[in-house]
Write a protein that holds these residues in place. Structure first.
Motif, PDB file in Angstrom:
ATOM      1  N   GLN A 143       0.852  -1.184   0.000  1.00 33.48           N
ATOM      2  CA  GLN A 143       0.000   0.000   0.000  1.00 33.48           C
ATOM      3  C   GLN A 143       0.890   1.237   0.000  1.00 33.48           C
ATOM      4  O   GLN A 143       2.014   1.213   0.519  1.00 33.48           O
ATOM      5  CB  GLN A 143      -0.900  -0.004   1.240  1.00 33.48           C
ATOM      6  CG  GLN A 143      -1.950   1.094   1.258  1.00 33.48           C
ATOM      7  CD  GLN A 143      -2.934   0.893   2.392  1.00 33.48           C
ATOM      8  OE1 GLN A 143      -3.351  -0.212   2.678  1.00 33.48           O
ATOM      9  NE2 GLN A 143      -3.296   1.988   3.056  1.00 33.48           N
ATOM     10  N   VAL A 144       0.393   2.324  -0.563  1.00 39.45           N
ATOM     11  CA  VAL A 144       1.142   3.574  -0.588  1.00 39.45           C
ATOM     12  C   VAL A 144       1.364   4.092   0.828  1.00 39.45           C
ATOM     13  O   VAL A 144       0.679   3.688   1.771  1.00 39.45           O
ATOM     14  CB  VAL A 144       0.427   4.633  -1.449  1.00 39.45           C
ATOM     15  CG1 VAL A 144       0.372   4.204  -2.900  1.00 39.45           C
ATOM     16  CG2 VAL A 144      -0.974   4.925  -0.908  1.00 39.45           C
ATOM     17  N   SER A 145       2.320   5.017   0.971  1.00 39.86           N
ATOM     18  CA  SER A 145       2.691   5.534   2.283  1.00 39.86           C
ATOM     19  C   SER A 145       1.590   6.398   2.880  1.00 39.86           C
ATOM     20  O   SER A 145       0.641   6.801   2.201  1.00 39.86           O
ATOM     21  CB  SER A 145       3.985   6.342   2.176  1.00 39.86           C
ATOM     22  OG  SER A 145       3.710   7.644   1.658  1.00 39.86           O
ATOM     23  N   GLN A 146       1.775   6.724   4.151  1.00 45.01           N
ATOM     24  CA  GLN A 146       0.815   7.580   4.860  1.00 45.01           C
ATOM     25  C   GLN A 146       1.392   8.961   5.162  1.00 45.01           C
ATOM     26  O   GLN A 146       0.788   9.732   5.911  1.00 45.01           O
ATOM     27  CB  GLN A 146       0.403   6.900   6.171  1.00 45.01           C
ATOM     28  CG  GLN A 146      -0.251   5.544   5.982  1.00 45.01           C
ATOM     29  CD  GLN A 146      -1.499   5.611   5.107  1.00 45.01           C
ATOM     30  OE1 GLN A 146      -2.398   6.408   5.373  1.00 45.01           O
ATOM     31  NE2 GLN A 146      -1.549   4.800   4.074  1.00 45.01           N
ATOM     32  N   ILE A 147       2.543   9.297   4.588  1.00 44.65           N
ATOM     33  CA  ILE A 147       3.133  10.622   4.783  1.00 44.65           C
ATOM     34  C   ILE A 147       2.182  11.692   4.245  1.00 44.65           C
ATOM     35  O   ILE A 147       1.714  11.599   3.115  1.00 44.65           O
ATOM     36  CB  ILE A 147       4.499  10.722   4.066  1.00 44.65           C
ATOM     37  CG1 ILE A 147       5.508   9.756   4.695  1.00 44.65           C
ATOM     38  CG2 ILE A 147       5.015  12.147   4.077  1.00 44.65           C
ATOM     39  CD1 ILE A 147       5.935  10.137   6.092  1.00 44.65           C
ATOM     40  N   LYS A 148       1.915  12.704   5.047  1.00 42.34           N
ATOM     41  CA  LYS A 148       0.948  13.719   4.649  1.00 42.34           C
ATOM     42  C   LYS A 148       1.590  15.057   4.303  1.00 42.34           C
ATOM     43  O   LYS A 148       1.021  15.839   3.536  1.00 42.34           O
ATOM     44  CB  LYS A 148      -0.090  13.915   5.759  1.00 42.34           C
ATOM     45  CG  LYS A 148      -0.924  12.670   6.018  1.00 42.34           C
ATOM     46  CD  LYS A 148      -2.041  12.950   7.011  1.00 42.34           C
ATOM     47  CE  LYS A 148      -2.843  11.677   7.295  1.00 42.34           C
ATOM     48  NZ  LYS A 148      -3.424  11.103   6.081  1.00 42.34           N
ATOM     49  N   ARG A 149       2.751  15.361   4.844  1.00 38.75           N
ATOM     50  CA  ARG A 149       3.393  16.656   4.622  1.00 38.75           C
ATOM     51  C   ARG A 149       4.454  16.537   3.544  1.00 38.75           C
ATOM     52  O   ARG A 149       5.331  15.667   3.606  1.00 38.75           O
ATOM     53  CB  ARG A 149       4.015  17.164   5.918  1.00 38.75           C
ATOM     54  CG  ARG A 149       2.995  17.492   6.996  1.00 38.75           C
ATOM     55  CD  ARG A 149       3.687  17.843   8.296  1.00 38.75           C
ATOM     56  NE  ARG A 149       4.640  18.959   8.089  1.00 38.75           N
ATOM     57  CZ  ARG A 149       5.676  19.187   8.885  1.00 38.75           C
ATOM     58  NH1 ARG A 149       5.918  18.382   9.911  1.00 38.75           N
ATOM     59  NH2 ARG A 149       6.475  20.210   8.640  1.00 38.75           N
ATOM     60  N   LEU A 150       4.386  17.431   2.566  1.00 39.39           N
ATOM     61  CA  LEU A 150       5.341  17.400   1.467  1.00 39.39           C
ATOM     62  C   LEU A 150       6.774  17.546   1.977  1.00 39.39           C
ATOM     63  O   LEU A 150       7.699  16.943   1.432  1.00 39.39           O
ATOM     64  CB  LEU A 150       5.017  18.516   0.470  1.00 39.39           C
ATOM     65  CG  LEU A 150       5.776  18.475  -0.860  1.00 39.39           C
ATOM     66  CD1 LEU A 150       5.427  17.228  -1.655  1.00 39.39           C
ATOM     67  CD2 LEU A 150       5.477  19.741  -1.677  1.00 39.39           C
ATOM     68  N   GLY A 167       0.917   9.260  -6.200  1.00 33.69           N
ATOM     69  CA  GLY A 167       1.291   9.379  -4.793  1.00 33.69           C
ATOM     70  C   GLY A 167       0.131   8.981  -3.905  1.00 33.69           C
ATOM     71  O   GLY A 167      -0.945   8.615  -4.383  1.00 33.69           O
ATOM     72  N   ASN A 168       0.373   9.057  -2.598  1.00 33.16           N
ATOM     73  CA  ASN A 168      -0.766   8.928  -1.701  1.00 33.16           C
ATOM     74  C   ASN A 168      -1.621  10.199  -1.830  1.00 33.16           C
ATOM     75  O   ASN A 168      -1.249  11.146  -2.517  1.00 33.16           O
ATOM     76  CB  ASN A 168      -0.311   8.671  -0.255  1.00 33.16           C
ATOM     77  CG  ASN A 168       0.433   9.840   0.368  1.00 33.16           C
ATOM     78  OD1 ASN A 168       0.057  10.999   0.219  1.00 33.16           O
ATOM     79  ND2 ASN A 168       1.516   9.543   1.076  1.00 33.16           N
ATOM     80  N   GLU A 169      -2.745  10.210  -1.183  1.00 29.57           N
ATOM     81  CA  GLU A 169      -3.706  11.305  -1.386  1.00 29.57           C
ATOM     82  C   GLU A 169      -3.085  12.679  -1.141  1.00 29.57           C
ATOM     83  O   GLU A 169      -3.191  13.593  -1.972  1.00 29.57           O
ATOM     84  CB  GLU A 169      -4.906  11.108  -0.456  1.00 29.57           C
ATOM     85  CG  GLU A 169      -6.030  12.105  -0.655  1.00 29.57           C
ATOM     86  CD  GLU A 169      -6.884  11.803  -1.876  1.00 29.57           C
ATOM     87  OE1 GLU A 169      -7.497  12.747  -2.411  1.00 29.57           O
ATOM     88  OE2 GLU A 169      -6.924  10.633  -2.288  1.00 29.57           O
ATOM     89  N   SER A 170      -2.401  12.840  -0.022  1.00 30.70           N
ATOM     90  CA  SER A 170      -1.872  14.152   0.353  1.00 30.70           C
ATOM     91  C   SER A 170      -0.738  14.594  -0.558  1.00 30.70           C
ATOM     92  O   SER A 170      -0.697  15.745  -1.017  1.00 30.70           O
ATOM     93  CB  SER A 170      -1.390  14.125   1.803  1.00 30.70           C
ATOM     94  OG  SER A 170      -2.447  13.829   2.686  1.00 30.70           O
TER      95      SER A 170
END
Length: 256
Positions: free
Chosen positions: A142-149, A242-245
């Motif tokens: 699954q793609v990562s959960q990192i939210k901040r660029l 990418g992930n959503e964020s």
């Protein structure tokens, strides 16, 4: 569905066999040919792998259409089309750098339903069947959960004609590089896409790509719950994943 499962099983068997030959011939002296530019390389191993896969498809699925990087389109009379890059990362392969892969996407009624990317020197096989998730060596990814660029590690690449065409991704790179934790350049779009799918990279963008570069990898990212933008243009395909964020942040920063 059973037909897709059989095709996927065959692809995995064939790429393992082709990958063994690529490993055997890796780091051996080879004759290099050049295509559209002096840095656009093809080796005899590219050609051997493509011929091997095309022959397997013609033998087992004789009505299927095929699109390959080296020999182009092979006509068929059924609703299936195979999109093949025999070695994505040929420059790496030719220089003895182990990041190269075999990429195979299968389309049914113009929709990609199967994707396999095999990285022989790493022993990593990525696969996806539409609607059934993505896997690495048989385990779900699954793609990562990192939210901040600012915390993201991204990947990108540059086209072969970057010295002659100002549409070369350098402006995008300059715009992004100071805003992220890091940018990687593997030399293989298919591998980059799979690294996003497995959560190792948080996002990826590139322009002027070809279908064989991305057909399998985009499905793998999608099935790993990633976001995708694909725009087909006159000079090639522009992609953001990418992930959503991270996808949303990248979408405001880069253009094709």
């Amino acid at each position: 569905m059973r037909e897709w499962e059989q095709i996927l099983s065959d692809i995995k068997s064939w790429v393992y066999e082709a990958g063994e030959e690529q490993i055997r011939r890796f780091n051996q002296p080879m004759n290099l040919q050049y295509k559209s530019a002096e840095i656009d390389i093809v080796t005899e191993v590219d050609l051997w792998t493509e011929n091997f896969l095309v022959n397997k498809i013609h033998t087992n699925y004789p009505g299927h259409r095929i699109l390959t990087e080296e020999s182009g389109a092979h006509d068929g009379n059924e609703n299936y089309e195979w999109v093949i890059d025999p070695i994505d990362g040929t420059t790496n392969f030719a220089h003895g750098f182990p990041l190269f892969c075999i990429s195979i996407g299968v389309k049914y009624n113009d929709e990609t339903v199967l994707g396999v990317v095999y990285v022989p020197k790493l022993g990593e096989l990525y696969e996806a069947m539409k609607g059934y998730g993505a896997k690495l060596n048989g385990e779900p990814i699954q793609v990562s959960q990192i939210k901040r660029l600012q915390l993201a590690v991204l990947a990108t690449g540059f086209p072969y004609d970057r010295a002659s065409d100002p549409q070369n991704n350098v402006d995008n790179f300059v715009n992004v590089v100071t805003k992220v934790a890091g940018i990687r350049r593997t030399g293989s779009a298919a591998i980059d896409l799979c690294q996003v799918a497995s959560g190792r990279f948080d996002g990826y963008w590139e322009l002027k790509l070809k279908p064989w570069d991305i057909e399998a990898g985009l499905l793998i990212v999608s099935e790993a719950k990633g976001r995708i933008k694909r725009i087909n243009g006159e000079k090639g395909i522009f992609v953001i994943v990418g992930n959503e964020s991270i996808y949303e942040a990248l979408d405001t920063l880069v253009s094709g």
